[in-house]
Write a protein that holds these residues in place. Sequence first.
Motif, short mmCIF file in Angstrom:
data_model
loop_
_atom_site.label_atom_id
_atom_site.label_comp_id
_atom_site.label_asym_id
_atom_site.label_seq_id
_atom_site.Cartn_x
_atom_site.Cartn_y
_atom_site.Cartn_z
N CYS A 1 0.88 -1.16 0.00
CA CYS A 1 0.00 0.00 0.00
C CYS A 1 0.93 1.21 0.00
CB CYS A 1 -0.90 -0.01 1.22
SG CYS A 1 -2.09 1.34 1.22
N VAL A 2 1.11 1.80 -1.18
CA VAL A 2 2.05 2.90 -1.34
C VAL A 2 1.26 4.20 -1.32
CG1 VAL A 2 3.91 3.84 -2.75
CG2 VAL A 2 3.50 1.37 -2.74
N THR A 3 1.30 4.87 -0.20
CA THR A 3 0.51 6.08 0.07
C THR A 3 -0.91 5.94 -0.46
OG1 THR A 3 1.44 7.21 -1.86
CG2 THR A 3 2.44 7.68 0.27
N GLY A 4 -1.53 4.83 -0.11
CA GLY A 4 -2.94 4.61 -0.44
C GLY A 4 -3.19 3.84 -1.72
N SER B 1 -0.83 -3.62 8.12
CA SER B 1 -2.18 -3.09 8.03
C SER B 1 -3.15 -4.24 8.20
CB SER B 1 -2.40 -2.40 6.68
OG SER B 1 -2.42 -3.34 5.64
N SER C 1 2.69 -1.25 4.21
CA SER C 1 2.63 0.18 3.91
C SER C 1 3.99 0.73 3.54
CB SER C 1 2.09 0.95 5.12
OG SER C 1 0.75 0.59 5.36
N ILE C 2 4.01 1.52 2.48
CA ILE C 2 5.22 2.21 2.03
C ILE C 2 4.86 3.69 1.92
CG2 ILE C 2 6.93 2.47 0.18
CD1 ILE C 2 7.16 -0.27 1.42
N ASP C 3 5.57 4.53 2.66
CA ASP C 3 5.29 5.96 2.65
C ASP C 3 6.21 6.63 1.63
OD1 ASP C 3 4.19 8.40 3.33
OD2 ASP C 3 5.58 8.72 5.00
N PHE C 4 5.78 6.60 0.37
CA PHE C 4 6.56 7.13 -0.73
C PHE C 4 5.59 7.45 -1.86
CE2 PHE C 4 9.87 6.94 -4.05
CZ PHE C 4 10.89 7.63 -3.41
N SER C 5 5.99 8.28 -2.77
CA SER C 5 5.15 8.61 -3.91
C SER C 5 4.82 7.33 -4.69
CB SER C 5 5.87 9.59 -4.84
OG SER C 5 5.27 9.61 -6.11
#
Length: 113
Positions: A47-50, A93, A99-103
Amino acid sequence: AARALEAEARALHAALEAQDGEEGAFEREESFVSFFFGETKDVVDLCVTGERMSAKRSTLRACAGSPLASQFDDEMWAQATTTSPAGGGGDDSDDGCVSIDFSAYCFGKVVDH
């Protein structure tokens, strides 16, 4: 009562045949996925920023020494698999997605490279 029982038996037999067909279709699909993507246990849902993405762990580990390589290396992955409540290998999650917090756009380009 005998006719109703016979009708019920025919319906049950038809349902069992349909189930056999569905199981066969599932096995063929699983074989197809394994042929092109390897073992499905090595496919990681992200899940990369949603935005949902999937990638093979080997792809995520392609750049040795990178944060992704260390997050998904064999030792860390095995440890996360045994400690994750969902049993999903480092899932963080409720839906089993890492989860990956990246563009998402940039991350997708890196993974596709």
